[in-house]
Design an enzyme around this catalytic site. Structure first.
Site, PDB file in Angstrom:
ATOM      1  N   HIS A   1      15.757  30.239  14.542  1.00 37.58           N
ATOM      2  CA  HIS A   1      17.200  30.399  14.325  1.00 37.58           C
ATOM      3  C   HIS A   1      17.934  29.810  15.530  1.00 37.58           C
ATOM      4  CE1 HIS A   1      16.499  33.362  11.024  1.00 37.58           C
ATOM      5  NE2 HIS A   1      15.430  33.661  11.737  1.00 37.58           N
TER       6      HIS A   1
ATOM      7  N   ASN B   1      20.488  30.979   7.877  1.00 41.46           N
ATOM      8  CA  ASN B   1      21.407  32.129   7.921  1.00 41.46           C
ATOM      9  C   ASN B   1      22.457  31.969   9.022  1.00 41.46           C
ATOM     10  OD1 ASN B   1      19.417  32.468   9.891  1.00 41.46           O
ATOM     11  ND2 ASN B   1      19.531  34.699   9.836  1.00 41.46           N
TER      12      ASN B   1
ATOM     13  N   ASP C   1       9.762  32.761  14.594  1.00 42.73           N
ATOM     14  CA  ASP C   1      10.943  33.541  14.205  1.00 42.73           C
ATOM     15  C   ASP C   1      11.861  33.727  15.422  1.00 42.73           C
ATOM     16  OD1 ASP C   1      12.832  34.962  12.829  1.00 42.73           O
ATOM     17  OD2 ASP C   1      11.604  36.749  12.501  1.00 42.73           O
TER      18      ASP C   1
ATOM     19  N   HIS D   1      19.827  36.422  20.490  1.00 42.48           N
ATOM     20  CA  HIS D   1      21.033  37.226  20.302  1.00 42.48           C
ATOM     21  C   HIS D   1      21.782  37.338  21.616  1.00 42.48           C
ATOM     22  CE1 HIS D   1      20.470  38.538  16.191  1.00 42.48           C
ATOM     23  NE2 HIS D   1      19.205  38.816  16.446  1.00 42.48           N
TER      24      HIS D   1
ATOM     25  N   ARG E   1      21.293  29.328  15.256  1.00 41.95           N
ATOM     26  CA  ARG E   1      22.589  30.025  15.174  1.00 41.95           C
ATOM     27  C   ARG E   1      23.820  29.152  14.977  1.00 41.95           C
ATOM     28  NH1 ARG E   1      20.057  34.493  13.848  1.00 41.95           N
ATOM     29  NH2 ARG E   1      19.062  35.605  15.563  1.00 41.95           N
TER      30      ARG E   1
END
Lengths: 351, 489
Positions: free
Chosen positions: B78, B110, B355, B359, B80
């Protein structure tokens, strides 16, 4: 502060005169998993001293004179907060009370920012109640003073377990729980009271039984199995069962836990009525326990659900004593954390 | 070994590597299945020569020192962007990937907005082109519009624009019915559905894997059955779809339970063309880390094959409830971690995928149960696998294969991707564009916030040393990463 209260100075609450070695070294009290049995005994002895103070006409000593205690409650809880605040005032601490309904928490301020703000405002001892397990560890990580856990999620409620233990010791011969059967009945899965009692009562050598419907015990059996071999230093085994008669038979202590309405919506219980029928502490069930057994409840009670009104008000019930002892235990902990000496920077990382 | 004559005249990130040699290193070539002492020369961005050393030339060269391997491919990360650029961007993610030895990364859709139509994909492509890193970016499209599980995304247009496959990752494809449609439609396009297998009805509010640790810590339990249910559903629906569309493909990502992996194992044995990956963290970390333990998963297993008790044996060394450990699927017990490794060793798991889920502090420095799920892991994947190698649990060549030929083989199983760069053979091939990583197993590095190139500092390994410092990563003939320590050249 009166002369009489002055006389009851910090010297009065100096503990451990007869103490075999236990010295308080924890900066915070977040859970009982890191509190040894000698330390628990130190808390019990200190609580004795505090009970003595509470028996006086003027219940105030200057032990924490000028120290600033802040209660930060993210969950509504009148009894626990008032108990802590009473304890702090009895020790002459200045008390600031923050409840989330009236603070900037409702504006979305993070826990970390709130704690930093409270520290900047002068908080030295933070008493915290939170709905998320582990939240006090986050607070302790950023707070320069002492954090006292007033209950976090399903995880821990150490002062409740300690006041429970104190109350049990008052009623058991010699104050000794070794081999004494303690049955805790109710919503074990969601109970921080049950979890903290596991640590303290297994340390005390009690024969602990946790009992409830299978849906409210999930996972606890794995804990009991893990400890069945006696692998944990200083802690004994305990039992988990859905058989309420087995749990109560010949018990010395019977404790009911609150059943909350949400459990029905969550599909965990058919109805409160069915719970009351199958697990509620009624006179008939309590008769399975020893004649001199005491009945406890951490409150607030749902009378007629987890405990029948006649049981709650019977001579065996020690529920109001629990409340009184709660003040003394919390005085003892405030004193040990911040009053006796200040190990705030002694290197204990809060564990 | 000589990396380069003079670092001051060497290429910058993104520039073609004109000349670069490694002498007397351990070469691992999963494409040919060969490993051993050797030397390589990169010239003009091409892998000019690969020489396998023998006899006295090979003396003293072991697999415990400098290793040269093909660049890694991550099937699940990810970055982002767009939407959450404070957590990661394609630029910072690419830098992190290169620091981890990766030269190719497949990004999950996502984002905000989700990659459910080609316009969003083009934004990612544009960011990949303009950030200067040569790390190759692949992207998945969403299965459903806005990943809401209601309506198929613009699958055909996304295929035309070059997506690698489809996923609603972060969440499972919501209904069996939609999954069947997605498998059929994607199959028609030659592309896979990559599913995050979770029965979300069972995991609502869950905080940690159900079991001893969660019980003691008062964390809401995340049942193993929630993954097993979903894997079972996915396999059943896939078998059904495959009867109508033989090109349909299913890839299960981050499978984390022994029982879920066993379902995949049996489905493969029955001939279903399903593939799956496991993550480094599910192999190496366990739920006891949430309580404060930091020992590797294999050290948390007792001689009797049962998990050891961290409260009983003094294994709790860190503060509990560290939100860097909150991840979906959750860290499980040591037997599940062992099952992930066993699946990798017996081929049930085709690849290791990170994965990588960066964050912000804002999303992680909160109460455990409120923290965002995810571990920033693309820079530590190699080190974690090397810990398995160091412990004798995983041969070095298998570790490298899990990061290279393994994931390439997964893409090769997807008809529409089999001839694309995603599925290219990851080997040390003379004359091909240089795409490789050089790392030193004897050189440890400390994982710190500063050492991580990712914006996501949410690593449970902060403060820990890992072996296998990456010295150099070359992607497509261009410099992707070079260790900044001048003493090392």
């Amino acid at each position: 502060v009166t002369a009489q209260a002055e006389a009851a100075s910090a010297a009065d609450v100096k503990t451990g005169g007869a103490a075999p070695g236990a010295v308080w070294h924890h900066r915070h009290l977040l859970d009982l998993d890191v509190v040894s049995w000698p330390e628990i005994e130190l808390i019990m002895r200190t609580t004795d001293e505090m009970k003595g103070i509470l028996a006086r006409p003027i219940r105030k000593v200057p032990a924490l004179n000028g120290r600033r205690v802040t209660t930060l409650f993210y969950e509504a809880s009148t009894r626990t907060r008032v108990s802590f605040e009473t304890a702090a005032r009895n020790l002459s601490a200045d008390v600031v009370s923050v409840s989330t309904a009236t603070s900037s928490v409702t504006k979305g301020e993070s826990l970390v920012d709130t704690v930093r703000t409270l520290e900047a405002l002068g908080a030295e001892i933070l008493v915290m109640r939170h709905s998320v397990s582990g939240a006090p560890y986050l607070a302790a990580d950023v707070f320069g003073g002492h954090v006292l856990n007033g209950g976090d999620g399903w995880h821990a409620h150490p002062t409740q377990a300690l006041l429970d233990l104190y109350t049990m010791r008052q009623h058991l011969p010699g104050g000794d729980l070794h081999g004494r059967k303690v049955a805790i009945v109710g919503d074990i899965l969601h109970s921080r009271v049950a979890r903290s009692n596991v640590w303290s009562l297994t340390a005390a050598g009690a024969d602990l039984w946790l009992c409830g419907p299978a849906t409210l015990l999930r996972g606890m059996d794995r804990w009991a199995v893990a400890w069945s071999g006696g692998a944990i230093p200083g802690r004994g085994r305990f039992h988990v069962t859905s058989d309420v008669n087995e749990a109560l038979r010949d018990a010395d202590v019977v404790m009911a836990l609150r059943i909350q309405r949400e459990r029905m919506q969550g599909g965990l219980l058919p109805s409160l009525r069915e719970y009351a029928t199958r697990f509620g502490l009624n006179a008939e069930r309590v008769a399975l326990a020893r004649p001199e057994a005491i009945v406890m409840h951490p409150g607030p009670m749902n009378e007629g659900v987890e405990i029948a009104p006649d049981v709650a008000t019977s001579g065996r019930a020690v529920i109001t004593e629990q409340v009184t002892n709660g003040v003394a235990v919390r005085m003892a902990l405030l004193y040990l954390l911040a009053g006796s000496h200040d190990p705030a920077h002694s290197g204990d990382a809060g564990r | 070994m000589s990396l380069r004559a003079d670092s001051h005249t060497g290429p910058k990130v993104g520039e073609k590597v004109e000349r670069f040699e490694v002498e007397k290193a351990w070469l691992v070539d999963p494409a040919s299945g060969r490993e051993g002492p050797g030397e390589i020369v990169v010239s003009g961005g091409l892998l000019e020569s690969v020489v396998w050393l023998e006899g006295k030339d090979a003396l003293g060269v072991t697999d415990a020192g400098v290793v040269v391997a093909p660049g890694f491919l991550d099937l699940h990360a990810h970055f982002r962007e767009p939407g959450f650029e404070d957590a990661e961007t394609v630029a910072t993610g690419s830098a992190a990937a290169a620091h981890g030895g990766y030269t190719s990364v497949a990004l999950m859709p996502n984002t905000e907005p989700a990659v459910d139509e080609p316009g969003v994909l083009e934004r990612i492509r544009s960011a990949a082109r303009s950030n200067g890193s040569p790390v190759e970016i692949f992207a998945y499209g969403a299965v459903s519009v806005d990943r809401a599980g209601e309506q198929l995304s613009a699958m055909g247009e996304l295929a035309d624009a070059g997506v690698l496959g489809y996923s609603d990752d972060g969440a499972p494809v919501r209904t069996s019915k939609l999954l069947r449609s997605a498998l059929l439609y994607a199959g028609m396009l030659g592309l896979p559905v990559v599913d995050h297998a979770e029965d979300t009805a069972m995991t609502a509010g869950a905080e940690a894997a159900e079991g001893y640790v969660a019980s003691v810590m008062g964390l809401a339990g995340w049942p193993e059955a929630a993954e097993v249910n979903a894997v079972s559903r996915d396999l059943a629906v896939f078998a059904d779809a495959l009867r109508d569309e033989p090109r349909a493909r299913l890839h299960l990502t981050h499978v984390s339970t022994a029982a879920g992996l066993d379902l995949v194992r049996r489905a493969k044995a029955a001939g279903l063309p399903v593939t799956c990956d496991v993550t480094p963290h599910h192999m190496a970390f366990t739920d006891e880390w949430i309580a404060g333990a930091r020992r590797w998963s294999w050290k948390a297993l007792g001689a009797d094959g049962k998990p050891r008790d961290p409260w009983a044996d003094g294994a709790l060394v860190a503060a509990p409830y560290n939100t860097a450990l909150r991840v979906n699927p959750p860290l499980r017990d040591p037997t599940d971690a062992a099952a992930c490794l066993a699946a990798l060793l017996d081929g049930t798991a085709d690849a290791v995928a990170t994965d990588h889920a960066p964050h912000t502090v804002v999303d992680k420095e909160v109460e455990f149960g409120r923290a965002a799920n995810g571990i920033s892991g693309i820079e530590t994947a190699l080190g974690v696998l090397l810990a398995l190698v160091d412990a004798g649990k995983l041969p070095l060549a298998r570790a490298v294969a899990a990061l290279t030929s393994g994931p390439a083989g997964v893409a090769g199983n997807w008809p529409g991707a089999a001839t694309t760069p995603a599925a290219r053979s990851r080997g040390l091939v003379e004359g091909a564009s240089a795409d490789l990583v050089v790392f030193d197993r004897a050189d440890r590095w400390l994982v710190t916030e500063g050492a991580l190139r990712s914006k996501g500092k949410n690593s449970p390994l902060l403060g820990r040393e890992l072996s296998g410092r990456v010295l150099l990563t070359i992607a497509g003939g261009r410099l992707a990463y070079e260790d900044p320590d001048p003493d090392r050249t």
